[in-house]
Design a protein around this motif. Sequence first.
Motif, PDB file in Angstrom:
ATOM      1  N   LEU A   1     -11.772  34.631 -80.811  1.00  0.00           N
ATOM      2  CA  LEU A   1     -11.069  34.486 -82.093  1.00  0.00           C
ATOM      3  C   LEU A   1     -11.124  33.054 -82.599  1.00  0.00           C
ATOM      4  N   PRO A   2     -11.060  32.862 -83.927  1.00  0.00           N
ATOM      5  CA  PRO A   2     -10.915  31.495 -84.438  1.00  0.00           C
ATOM      6  C   PRO A   2      -9.548  30.936 -84.032  1.00  0.00           C
TER       7      PRO A   2
ATOM      8  N   LYS B   1      -2.913  31.864 -79.086  1.00  0.00           N
ATOM      9  CA  LYS B   1      -3.280  32.966 -80.002  1.00  0.00           C
ATOM     10  C   LYS B   1      -2.657  34.293 -79.575  1.00  0.00           C
TER      11      LYS B   1
ATOM     12  N   ASP C   1      -6.971  30.090 -85.605  1.00  0.00           N
ATOM     13  CA  ASP C   1      -5.773  30.685 -86.220  1.00  0.00           C
ATOM     14  C   ASP C   1      -5.740  32.209 -86.049  1.00  0.00           C
ATOM     15  N   GLY C   2      -6.622  32.753 -85.201  1.00  0.00           N
ATOM     16  CA  GLY C   2      -6.605  34.191 -84.922  1.00  0.00           C
ATOM     17  C   GLY C   2      -5.432  34.542 -84.012  1.00  0.00           C
TER      18      GLY C   2
ATOM     19  N   ARG D   1      -9.723  38.463 -86.881  1.00  0.00           N
ATOM     20  CA  ARG D   1      -8.656  37.457 -86.944  1.00  0.00           C
ATOM     21  C   ARG D   1      -7.367  38.036 -86.364  1.00  0.00           C
ATOM     22  N   ARG D   2      -7.206  39.365 -86.473  1.00  0.00           N
ATOM     23  CA  ARG D   2      -5.992  40.016 -85.929  1.00  0.00           C
ATOM     24  C   ARG D   2      -6.418  41.126 -84.973  1.00  0.00           C
TER      25      ARG D   2
ATOM     26  N   GLN E   1     -15.864  39.582 -86.478  1.00  0.00           N
ATOM     27  CA  GLN E   1     -15.198  38.385 -87.011  1.00  0.00           C
ATOM     28  C   GLN E   1     -13.689  38.624 -87.137  1.00  0.00           C
TER      29      GLN E   1
END
Length: 211
Positions: A80-81, A111, A83-84, A60-61, A58
């Motif tokens: 990635l989501p 992203k 906002d990832g 994000r970065r 999961q």
Amino acid sequence: MIALVDEKIENYATTHSSQEPELLARLARETYESMELPQMLTGRLEGSFLRVLVRAVQARRVLEVGMFTGYSALMMAEGLPDDGRIITCEVNPKSAEVARRYFAQSPHGHKIDLRMGPAVETIRALAGPFDFVFIDADKENYPIYYDLCLERLRPGGMMAIDNVLWSGYVLDPKDEETRAIVALNDKVLRDNRVDNALLTIRDGVMLAVKK
Ligand SMILES: C[S@@+](CC[C@H](N)C(=O)[O-])C[C@H]1O[C@@H](n2cnc3c(N)ncnc32)[C@H](O)[C@@H]1O
């Protein structure tokens, strides 16, 4: 690169991994038609594997060391989501030109944050924590990339390092690149900050999870 896995088995594994988006198929084609050493591109099987890992932790970065024409960056960006973010390091302007064109056409391109310049300098200037790291650049620097990236990886975060079997030459190292990969593999094995597994995917992928 010498194929380590039987070609028919590799093809079966590839075609039973998630579909390659049409944009990435085009990127792979252009890379093979126009770039030197196109086999550096990870491709559908390893790319899908990276995307699965990014989703599994999961993330994000993400930090990528060695972007080339952007195939693995785009694959990971898909996992990635919205906002990832992926920070990816590259030195070659020609690779970057190709990558930027494809990032601009992808719904996941926003992203990706490309940092041009020697990766050691780029990483030293970055603050963690990252959730996922993919190392796939110049082999002589692998041990230093590992240390710099591990410092910036969150506990529970995962690192994947490409080409750690180096066409099998790790069994009998005769040059600096191979010796650096062997040093990296030994270093990861001895490092009690991580739990690791060396997988025989493509040219070998080292996976390490930070405890
Ligand atoms: C194996 S390719 C990366 C392939 C990419 N991950 C993919 O799936 O298409 C390695 C890349 O690392 C870049 N590279 C080599 N030395 C570097 C350095 N010191 N800093 C940043 N990038 C570097 C090369 O220009 C090359 O594009």
